[in-house]
Design a protein around this motif. Sequence first.
Motif, PDB file in Angstrom:
ATOM      1  N   GLU A 183      -1.696   2.780  -4.679  1.00  0.00           N
ATOM      2  CA  GLU A 183      -2.506   1.646  -5.089  1.00  0.00           C
ATOM      3  C   GLU A 183      -1.847   1.032  -6.317  1.00  0.00           C
ATOM      4  O   GLU A 183      -1.152   1.709  -7.070  1.00  0.00           O
ATOM      5  CB  GLU A 183      -3.925   2.088  -5.462  1.00  0.00           C
ATOM      6  CG  GLU A 183      -4.745   2.598  -4.309  1.00  0.00           C
ATOM      7  CD  GLU A 183      -5.219   1.499  -3.373  1.00  0.00           C
ATOM      8  OE1 GLU A 183      -5.311   0.345  -3.818  1.00  0.00           O
ATOM      9  OE2 GLU A 183      -5.484   1.800  -2.212  1.00  0.00           O
ATOM     10  N   SER A 201       1.718   6.829   0.002  1.00  0.00           N
ATOM     11  CA  SER A 201       0.549   5.968  -0.104  1.00  0.00           C
ATOM     12  C   SER A 201       0.275   5.697  -1.585  1.00  0.00           C
ATOM     13  O   SER A 201       0.382   6.596  -2.413  1.00  0.00           O
ATOM     14  CB  SER A 201      -0.642   6.662   0.542  1.00  0.00           C
ATOM     15  OG  SER A 201      -1.782   5.865   0.437  1.00  0.00           O
ATOM     16  N   HIS A 204       0.831  -1.211   0.000  1.00  0.00           N
ATOM     17  CA  HIS A 204       0.000   0.000   0.000  1.00  0.00           C
ATOM     18  C   HIS A 204       0.854   1.245   0.000  1.00  0.00           C
ATOM     19  O   HIS A 204       0.391   2.327   0.371  1.00  0.00           O
ATOM     20  CB  HIS A 204      -0.965  -0.011   1.190  1.00  0.00           C
ATOM     21  CG  HIS A 204      -1.989  -1.090   1.085  1.00  0.00           C
ATOM     22  ND1 HIS A 204      -3.046  -1.009   0.209  1.00  0.00           N
ATOM     23  CD2 HIS A 204      -2.091  -2.290   1.688  1.00  0.00           C
ATOM     24  CE1 HIS A 204      -3.764  -2.118   0.302  1.00  0.00           C
ATOM     25  NE2 HIS A 204      -3.197  -2.912   1.185  1.00  0.00           N
TER      26      HIS A 204
END
Length: 168
Positions: free
Chosen positions: A98, A96, A88
Amino acid sequence: MADDVTNTIDFNDIKQSVEENLGSTPEGWSGLVTVLFTEVKEYCDLKGATYPFVLQIKEKIGELRIYHRCDDRQIQSMIAATIARANHSCERCGNSAETQLLDGWYKTLCCWCAHDVASKRHPKRKRLFGVRKKPARDRMTCSVCGYFGQIDRTDDRNRCPACVKKEW
């Protein structure tokens, strides 16, 4: 045959061992894994335990993989926690992130690093990532480049921070 296999991690030079497998990303995944095995070494030294045998460290389908042989539950837990955190966070910078589909490859990159990688491959193209997904996913998908996972909430056009900065 098993005798021919060597430990991927040289516990006398952890940083170098990790970078040989993941590349030099001190703020990203290689930094996380270096910290992990430094802590594992300290733990083993404190307990008088044998260092774990690490078969392979790699990125596969946008996720960090660490293949190892170790029966110690504490070390297994440390490795699992690092993998979960890495999956993550951006492979390159640690922000951060994705997992994104970029030119047929899954990569876990923050919007800034993803734009950097994609714009070097396709300097004139704006739609850089994946394909349009289900409507539920679109709320977190940039309307311009297709990056999933980070939208600038101050922007009324549903764009990621990199597209907003680029004024796309």
